[in-house]
Structures are given as structure tokens and as C-alpha cells.
Design a protein around this motif. Structure first.
Motif, short mmCIF file in Angstrom:
data_model
loop_
_atom_site.label_atom_id
_atom_site.label_comp_id
_atom_site.label_asym_id
_atom_site.label_seq_id
_atom_site.Cartn_x
_atom_site.Cartn_y
_atom_site.Cartn_z
N LEU A 32 26.57 -27.01 -33.05
CA LEU A 32 26.97 -27.18 -31.62
C LEU A 32 26.29 -27.81 -30.94
N ALA A 33 24.74 -27.88 -31.11
CA ALA A 33 23.62 -28.65 -30.27
C ALA A 33 23.82 -30.17 -30.53
N SER A 38 26.10 -35.56 -29.16
CA SER A 38 26.91 -36.77 -29.29
C SER A 38 28.09 -36.83 -28.26
N ALA A 39 28.30 -35.73 -27.69
CA ALA A 39 29.41 -35.89 -26.57
C ALA A 39 28.43 -36.26 -25.19
N GLY A 40 27.34 -36.40 -25.34
CA GLY A 40 26.48 -37.05 -24.12
C GLY A 40 26.17 -35.91 -23.09
N VAL A 41 26.09 -34.64 -23.54
CA VAL A 41 25.85 -33.47 -22.85
C VAL A 41 24.53 -33.59 -22.27
N GLY A 42 24.07 -33.53 -20.88
CA GLY A 42 22.36 -33.64 -20.78
C GLY A 42 22.11 -34.95 -20.51
N GLY A 49 16.94 -42.51 -14.50
CA GLY A 49 16.22 -42.06 -15.86
C GLY A 49 14.74 -41.53 -15.50
N GLY A 50 14.70 -40.40 -16.25
CA GLY A 50 13.28 -39.70 -15.99
C GLY A 50 12.32 -39.93 -17.17
N GLY A 51 12.66 -40.92 -18.25
CA GLY A 51 11.85 -41.04 -19.25
C GLY A 51 11.94 -40.09 -20.32
N ILE A 52 11.06 -40.11 -21.21
CA ILE A 52 11.01 -39.18 -22.54
C ILE A 52 11.01 -37.75 -22.23
N GLY A 53 10.21 -37.20 -21.05
CA GLY A 53 10.27 -36.01 -20.65
C GLY A 53 11.71 -35.60 -20.34
N GLU A 54 12.41 -36.21 -19.82
CA GLU A 54 13.76 -35.97 -19.24
C GLU A 54 14.58 -35.76 -20.52
N GLU A 55 14.39 -36.74 -21.61
CA GLU A 55 15.08 -36.59 -22.61
C GLU A 55 14.57 -35.37 -23.57
N GLN A 56 13.41 -35.04 -23.59
CA GLN A 56 13.10 -33.70 -24.20
C GLN A 56 13.69 -32.45 -23.48
N PHE A 57 13.69 -32.37 -22.35
CA PHE A 57 14.17 -31.14 -21.71
C PHE A 57 15.68 -31.15 -21.70
N ALA A 58 16.45 -32.42 -21.87
CA ALA A 58 17.99 -32.50 -22.32
C ALA A 58 18.35 -31.92 -23.50
N LEU A 61 17.98 -27.99 -22.99
CA LEU A 61 19.37 -27.60 -22.39
C LEU A 61 20.48 -27.56 -23.22
N ARG A 62 20.60 -28.53 -24.05
CA ARG A 62 21.76 -28.68 -24.98
C ARG A 62 21.62 -27.50 -26.18
N ARG A 63 20.57 -26.97 -26.54
CA ARG A 63 20.33 -25.89 -27.45
C ARG A 63 20.65 -24.71 -26.97
N GLU A 64 20.00 -24.39 -25.74
CA GLU A 64 20.39 -23.12 -25.15
C GLU A 64 22.06 -22.99 -24.81
N GLN A 65 22.81 -24.03 -24.42
CA GLN A 65 24.01 -24.15 -24.18
C GLN A 65 24.97 -23.88 -25.58
N ALA A 66 24.23 -24.25 -26.74
CA ALA A 66 24.79 -24.10 -27.86
C ALA A 66 24.53 -22.64 -28.43
N ARG A 67 23.48 -22.13 -28.05
CA ARG A 67 23.09 -20.84 -28.40
C ARG A 67 24.19 -19.61 -27.77
N GLU A 68 24.37 -20.17 -26.47
CA GLU A 68 25.16 -19.27 -25.63
C GLU A 68 26.58 -19.34 -26.11
N MET A 69 26.97 -20.47 -26.54
CA MET A 69 28.36 -20.73 -26.93
C MET A 69 28.78 -19.77 -28.24
N ALA A 70 27.53 -20.20 -29.22
CA ALA A 70 27.33 -19.55 -30.48
C ALA A 70 27.55 -17.89 -30.31
N GLN A 71 26.76 -17.32 -29.50
CA GLN A 71 26.84 -15.97 -29.31
C GLN A 71 28.10 -15.45 -28.73
N VAL A 72 28.92 -16.12 -28.15
CA VAL A 72 30.21 -15.53 -27.59
C VAL A 72 31.34 -16.11 -28.50
N GLY A 73 31.25 -16.48 -29.72
CA GLY A 73 32.23 -16.89 -30.71
C GLY A 73 32.14 -18.31 -30.95
#
Length: 91
Positions: A32-33, A38-42, A49-58, A61-73
Motif C-alpha cells: 500500500l505504501a 505511485s499515486a502521488g500521496v505526500g 518544495g522543501g528539498g530532500i527532507g520533505e521527500e524523506q518525511f513524505a 507519512l505514506r508508510r503510516e497511512q498504509a499501516r493504518e489502512m492495513a490494520q483496518v482491513g
């Protein structure tokens, strides 16, 4: 490490079942992450643009969103993977 197979029809020990569920959920989270990426989330608009740092934190964010999605089915991938691994373990 070789996992010893239980005779077919016997229930799995609770810790083995939880281990398989956790592995299946982690695989769905990774999938899901990647789909969210691929969908451009984050991604931020070009002018902000905030550079490489912004890319890292995005990616966090995607990983946590994907984890939450997986936990609820999620999309049902974890359940399918869990059943396949459990079936494979019974062989």
C-alpha cells in the motif's frame, strides 16, 4: 530456520498465528505504501518544495497511512496472504 509443520486440521499455536498475521500485514503495508507513492500521496506542489527532507518525511507519512489502512482491513491482501501462509504451513 525450518518451520515444523503441524498435522493438517490441528489449530496453530496462538504465537504462530500472530506471527503469520503480522507478516501478512507488514507485506500489505509495504504494498500500500508503494501504491500511495505511485499515486502521488505526500508530494508537494513544485513551487513549495522543501528539498530532500520533505521527500524523506513524505515517505514516513505514506508508510503510516498504509499501516493504518492495513490494520483496518486494507484491500484484503493481508487476509489472503495470511491464509496462503497458513495453508503452506499446514503442508
Amino acid at each position: 530456520m525450518m518451520i515444523s509443520a503441524l498435522p493438517p486440521g490441528l489449530p496453530h499455536p496462538p504465537q504462530e498465528t500472530e506471527r503469520l498475521k503480522s507478516a501478512a500485514e507488514q507485506l500489505e503495508t509495504s504494498f500500500l505504501a508503494q501504491m500511495l507513492k505511485s499515486a502521488g500521496v505526500g508530494e508537494m506542489p513544485e513551487g513549495f518544495g522543501g528539498g530532500i527532507g520533505e521527500e524523506q518525511f513524505a515517505s514516513f507519512l505514506r508508510r503510516e497511512q498504509a499501516r493504518e489502512m492495513a490494520q483496518v482491513g486494507g484491500i484484503g491482501l493481508a487476509q489472503s496472504l495470511f491464509e496462503a501462509m497458513r495453508e503452506r504451513h499446514d503442508v
